[in-house]
Design an enzyme around this catalytic site. Structure first.
Site, PDB file in Angstrom:
ATOM      1  N   CYS A  28      46.729 -74.970   9.060  1.00  0.00           N
ATOM      2  CA  CYS A  28      47.572 -74.533  10.172  1.00  0.00           C
ATOM      3  C   CYS A  28      47.639 -73.010  10.168  1.00  0.00           C
ATOM      4  O   CYS A  28      47.651 -72.375   9.120  1.00  0.00           O
ATOM      5  CB  CYS A  28      48.961 -75.158  10.100  1.00  0.00           C
ATOM      6  SG  CYS A  28      49.825 -74.985   8.516  1.00  0.00           S
ATOM      7  N   SER A  33      48.409 -74.358   4.701  1.00  0.00           N
ATOM      8  CA  SER A  33      48.726 -73.243   5.592  1.00  0.00           C
ATOM      9  C   SER A  33      47.675 -72.156   5.430  1.00  0.00           C
ATOM     10  O   SER A  33      46.993 -72.073   4.409  1.00  0.00           O
ATOM     11  CB  SER A  33      50.092 -72.661   5.253  1.00  0.00           C
ATOM     12  OG  SER A  33      50.012 -71.861   4.069  1.00  0.00           O
ATOM     13  N   ASP A  34      47.530 -71.342   6.455  1.00  0.00           N
ATOM     14  CA  ASP A  34      46.806 -70.088   6.266  1.00  0.00           C
ATOM     15  C   ASP A  34      47.651 -69.254   5.307  1.00  0.00           C
ATOM     16  O   ASP A  34      48.833 -69.550   5.081  1.00  0.00           O
ATOM     17  CB  ASP A  34      46.618 -69.374   7.603  1.00  0.00           C
ATOM     18  CG  ASP A  34      45.404 -68.442   7.594  1.00  0.00           C
ATOM     19  OD1 ASP A  34      45.019 -68.011   6.496  1.00  0.00           O
ATOM     20  OD2 ASP A  34      44.864 -68.155   8.663  1.00  0.00           O
ATOM     21  N   CYS A  35      47.053 -68.242   4.722  1.00  0.00           N
ATOM     22  CA  CYS A  35      47.750 -67.520   3.646  1.00  0.00           C
ATOM     23  C   CYS A  35      49.060 -66.914   4.137  1.00  0.00           C
ATOM     24  O   CYS A  35      49.076 -66.077   5.041  1.00  0.00           O
ATOM     25  CB  CYS A  35      46.839 -66.455   3.055  1.00  0.00           C
ATOM     26  SG  CYS A  35      45.463 -67.160   2.128  1.00  0.00           S
ATOM     27  N   ALA A  39      51.324 -68.304   5.856  1.00  0.00           N
ATOM     28  CA  ALA A  39      51.782 -68.739   7.182  1.00  0.00           C
ATOM     29  C   ALA A  39      53.133 -69.440   7.095  1.00  0.00           C
ATOM     30  O   ALA A  39      53.901 -69.427   8.063  1.00  0.00           O
ATOM     31  CB  ALA A  39      50.751 -69.665   7.818  1.00  0.00           C
TER      32      ALA A  39
END
Length: 536
Positions: A30, A62-64, A66
């Site tokens: 995401c 998650s994206d880093c 996020a």
């Protein structure tokens, strides 16, 4: 600006859906953005759709950081504990970063996260690890257990990297068949551009290369008398320092190749365009322009300049870029790449970034987005790409008519726009058909070639795309020979599109199948009991 259902379900979601259902991906990420005010990593409806409707068997990360932006940047919740709680319960099983690690314990202590929430995330994570055999004991029992450094940079892997680079290079212009050059007849060659003598040709997220080779080194393997000048100090090219030396070299050599690159605009940065046109003005022969970058570049000036004979786009070619490019320039490999995106003019940057509408709006001067809907001027179109040889297409087999053999409601929009809803088609598989296209190599060079098939409806619905890609195949065709490509077309998938409510609809009437310069007319009809529903 609200993101409407038709954009979500028919434009943004299909690539992810295909990765899960057709590619059997076991992980989704995401992103940082919000959709209609809800951060993606907290958007339970969208994340759970991947599990419930697409049958994702794996985990969502998650994206880093996020999960951190949910609280810190987007202000969607009041505390860090609320952020990790809403993300976990929405379906974000693990975070890239340390935010969940630092705040999950206090979220549990505050009663915002329960053991059952954590158990579900662990189940999703461990199920993938179990399938990978990470709990099978001895590494010899695991097909991946013996992998190590010996498996890095093997000849097979390097050969694969080279072939991938070859296939990805796109020839965009080649006036009077200027390329390929004959290396044994070249007396001198100038190579100009700050990246030409570098093994870092842009792009990130890359490991340590096995054996990187610069463009200059690749060309030197074919021509002995090569002269190099950077022209600019770096890719930013914020100064004309170095122009004089580059122009001096270009005046006195037989052929000139210029390597230019992109940073953050659709235009070449700094004085790069001026450098290219200045060199073109003094070169003995038309020059060859090489472009790097991961996106569109407005090189309208080069496309229309007869002093620039050829344009090659190499993207971010990786460690094999120097070798692959030189092979193409000197005719050891016939380019067959196609552009994976539309190249817009610089004027497109005036379109507000937060206008996510795909469809054009002529009344407001909005041209739309992507090759499916964009109606404005283009530099190069999606799917463009030349070859050193000539291919001739012919549709050898395809139906002229498809019949929906069931009682079904037909919806009418306007005076002559009729369609059925895909969800109301009882058996979409019964409508599938095959298209066979013969491709003959009429030139004098064997070639790797990509065949693309599009569909479009002559009747323009309010939300219909100009054309939609059905699929593509890469083939190898020897000179004088023919190969046949087969496409399996599912009308419910490939010829439908979303209406304003996000429902997939299939127009009734004529369609055109398009591949290169060949078109095939196909009619979709209903032959069962019908009920006309007028829909405003």
């Amino acid at each position: 600006m609200p993101l409407l259902l038709l954009k979500i379900w028919h434009t943004y979601q299909p690539p992810f859906q295909n990765c899960i259902q057709k590619g059997e991906a076991s992980c989704l990420m995401c992103s940082y953005n919000s959709v209609n005010g809800i951060p993606m990593c907290a958007n339970k409806k969208l994340l759970q759709k991947a599990r419930a409707d697409w049958n994702l068997k794996g985990y969502i990360t998650s994206d880093c950081d996020a999960s951190a932006t949910i609280f810190e940047n987007q202000k969607y919740v009041a505390t860090p504990e609320d952020a990790v709680s809403v993300a976990l319960k929405a379906g974000t099983d693990i975070t890239c970063g340390t935010y969940m690690l630092r705040h999950m314990k206090s979220a549990v202590e505050q009663g915002k996260v329960f053991e059952a929430d954590i158990d579900m995330a662990l189940l999703n994570l461990f199920s993938v690890q179990i399938r990978l055999g990470l709990f099978d004991g001895l590494s010899s029992r695991n097909q991946f257990g013996e992998l190590g450094l010996k498996d890095v940079c093997t000849p097979e892997h390097r050969t694969l990297a080279l072939e991938a680079t070859r296939q990805g290079i796109v020839l965009l212009k080649n006036d009077h068949n200027f390329l390929p050059l004959q290396s044994n007849g070249i007396t001198s060659l100038a190579v100009i551009g700050p990246m030409a003598n570098s093994t870092n040709l842009g792009g990130g997220y890359a490991g340590i290369p096995c054996h990187a080779k610069s463009v200059l080194e690749g060309l030197q393997e074919h021509v002995s008398n090569v002269h190099y000048e950077p022209g600019c100090l770096d890719i930013g090219c914020n100064s004309t320092f170095g122009f004089a030396a580059a122009l001096s070299v270009a005046k006195h050599v037989e052929y000139t190749i210029v390597l230019a690159g992109l940073d953050l605009s659709l235009l070449l940065p700094g004085y790069q365009e001026q450098l290219i046109t200045s060199i073109a003005a003094v070169s003995q022969k038309p020059l060859v322009l090489i472009l790097t970058g991961g996106g569109p570049i407005d090189v309208t000036f080069a496309k229309s300049d007869p002093r620039i004979a050829s344009i090659l786009w190499i993207g971010y070619p990786g460690e094999s870029g120097g070798q692959a490019l030189s092979e193409i320039i000197f005719g050891h490999y016939n380019p067959g790449g196609k552009l994976p995106m539309t190249w817009y003019p610089e004027s497109f940057t005036t379109v507000p970034m937060n206008n996510t509408n795909m469809r054009p709006d002529p009344a407001r001067g909005y041209p739309g987005r992507t090759h499916r809907f964009y109606t404005g001027d283009v530099v190069f179109r999606y799917g463009e790409g030349l070859s050193y040889t000539k291919f001739k297409y012919k549709v050898t087999s395809a139906p002229r008519k498809l019949s929906i053999q069931q009682a079904i409601s037909i919806y009418q929009m306007g005076n002559s726009e009729y369609y059925v809803k895909v969800l109301e088609v009882a058996d979409c598989s019964s409508l599938r058909f095959q298209v066979h296209i013969s491709v003959t190599n009429e030139g004098d060079m064997d070639g790797s070639h990509v065949v693309l098939l599009f569909s479009k409806s002559p009747v323009v619905f309010g939300s219909s795309p100009q054309r939609a890609l059905i699929g593509f195949h890469r083939i190898q065709v020897r000179t004088g020979e023919m190969e046949t490509v087969e496409f399996v077309v599912d009308p419910c998938e490939h010829m439908s599109f979303a209406d304003r409510n996000g429902d997939l609809i299939l127009p009734v009437g004529d369609f055109i199948l398009v591949s290169d310069d060949v078109q095939h007319l196909l009619s979709v009809q209903t032959e069962g009991k019908q009920r006309i529903i007028h829909y405003a």
